[in-house]
Design a protein around this motif. Sequence first.
Motif, mmCIF file in Angstrom:
data_model
loop_
_atom_site.group_PDB
_atom_site.id
_atom_site.type_symbol
_atom_site.label_atom_id
_atom_site.label_comp_id
_atom_site.label_asym_id
_atom_site.label_seq_id
_atom_site.Cartn_x
_atom_site.Cartn_y
_atom_site.Cartn_z
ATOM 1 N N GLU A 207 44.861 92.187 67.220
ATOM 2 C CA GLU A 207 45.349 92.438 65.806
ATOM 3 C C GLU A 207 46.773 92.424 65.475
ATOM 4 N N GLY A 208 47.743 93.065 66.296
ATOM 5 C CA GLY A 208 49.097 92.925 66.066
ATOM 6 C C GLY A 208 49.508 93.519 64.738
ATOM 7 N N GLN A 209 50.762 93.537 64.349
ATOM 8 C CA GLN A 209 51.276 94.041 63.170
ATOM 9 C C GLN A 209 51.307 92.887 62.151
ATOM 10 N N THR A 210 50.123 92.321 61.795
ATOM 11 C CA THR A 210 50.150 91.449 60.702
ATOM 12 C C THR A 210 49.767 91.982 59.525
ATOM 13 N N GLY A 211 50.485 91.464 58.367
ATOM 14 C CA GLY A 211 49.999 91.925 57.121
ATOM 15 C C GLY A 211 48.652 91.402 56.506
ATOM 16 N N VAL B 145 53.419 87.742 57.521
ATOM 17 C CA VAL B 145 54.344 88.393 58.375
ATOM 18 C C VAL B 145 54.883 89.404 57.594
ATOM 19 N N VAL B 146 55.128 90.746 58.041
ATOM 20 C CA VAL B 146 55.742 91.696 57.332
ATOM 21 C C VAL B 146 57.144 91.938 58.048
ATOM 22 N N ALA C 279 49.831 85.165 62.691
ATOM 23 C CA ALA C 279 50.611 84.625 61.953
ATOM 24 C C ALA C 279 52.002 84.141 62.561
ATOM 25 N N SER C 280 51.791 83.501 64.027
ATOM 26 C CA SER C 280 52.854 83.447 64.842
ATOM 27 C C SER C 280 53.882 82.135 64.312
ATOM 28 N N ASP C 281 53.270 81.307 63.678
ATOM 29 C CA ASP C 281 54.152 79.960 63.235
ATOM 30 C C ASP C 281 55.003 80.659 62.189
ATOM 31 N N ALA C 282 54.547 81.468 61.216
ATOM 32 C CA ALA C 282 55.351 81.907 60.106
ATOM 33 C C ALA C 282 56.407 82.661 60.780
#
Length: 405
Positions: A193-197, A202-203, A326-329
Amino acid sequence: MTDVLRRGRASLAFGFLVQGVAFALLVTRIPAIQNRYGVSDALLPAFLAAVPVLAGVGSVTTERLVKRMPPSRLLRWSQPVVLLALLGVGAGERMVELGVALAAFGLAVGVLDASMNMLGVSLQRAYGRSIMLSFHAAYSLGGIVGASLAWAGAHWHLALWVSYLPVVLMLLPAVLVGSRWYVDDRGAAPGAEGQTGEGGAVVFTWLLPLCLVMTVAYIGDSTVSNWSAKYLQDVLGSSEQMATVPFNVYMVTTLLGRTIGDFGVRRFGAVAVVRAGALVAAGGFAVVAAAPGAWVGMLGFTLLGLGLCVLVPQTFAAAGRLFPGASDAAVARLNVFNYVGFLVGSPLVGALGDLWSYRGAMLVPMVLVLVTLVYARSFGAQPDRYGGGHERPRTADVGRGSNGV
């Protein structure tokens, strides 16, 4: 591991190498470029600053573009633009032509840097083990090749376009062919899940520690690139010939550290490797600042290469783990701070050297590198050793990715 992933990794590594060659051919021939176009010493900093500023614009633009097209397509077409812009720098005659060529180079480099690191992060996710440092090792090797070609051109007093044309003619078709095997993996790692908004955004406050580390790493890198020769000659009393050696030593040790760095991440984890790199780099700056003579100064620059080399690749990798959806952003935004560090580093050391002393100025990047220790935990936001045995099981690698992978 599928053949598609292997080909994707090899083609991307070649792309990193080509970028290293192109960038080295530009920055190591700045005096020749200045002479060719009659750029004054007062105007030169403006031209040099324009490239990273426009590269930052290109990186921000890439974040928007990847919402509509895969990073592989952006990389496929930005790399030829970089090579052609390099040739334009060497072939022009008027100041306006230099400005146009450098503008194209800067914008394309921003797109190129962001998109190739996006692909590197997604390929590492597909592989299930640390491979990011190997891509940046290819970049370091390209830098060594490019700097060697630039030396040969200067040694034989070749015109810039004569030095650049054979390189572009050889590399341009090669990167176009190699781009056929780029691999996009747009999805998040399973179960991460990660820390994705909300909505996979991306936060930025969560990304900020990595942005600071990226900035610090490039302040250190630009210090070596821009001041090592002057420091060795003016402060440590070396010969002019010996003063050219520290940057080459730095590049070689950077290549060495990145070549073996992935094994360290797999064995000890990214947090431990980043902490060790920061301590070694800080030690290198301390040795440089306290060096009684040129040979000890060379030892310091050697340590700097071994320490700084792991920070940038692992920062990109950490962004991919922190924001798996959202790794690209995240990579595009993080890449902007590459250019921030480049813009800050050289003027900072120069100003401190003039106002205080160059020995004292070397202590400032030393302290900044140590700040990395405060944020080292950000590099372990997701499991960085991929489970027991420090890698995901090989069976998990098969069938991952998109584009038929």
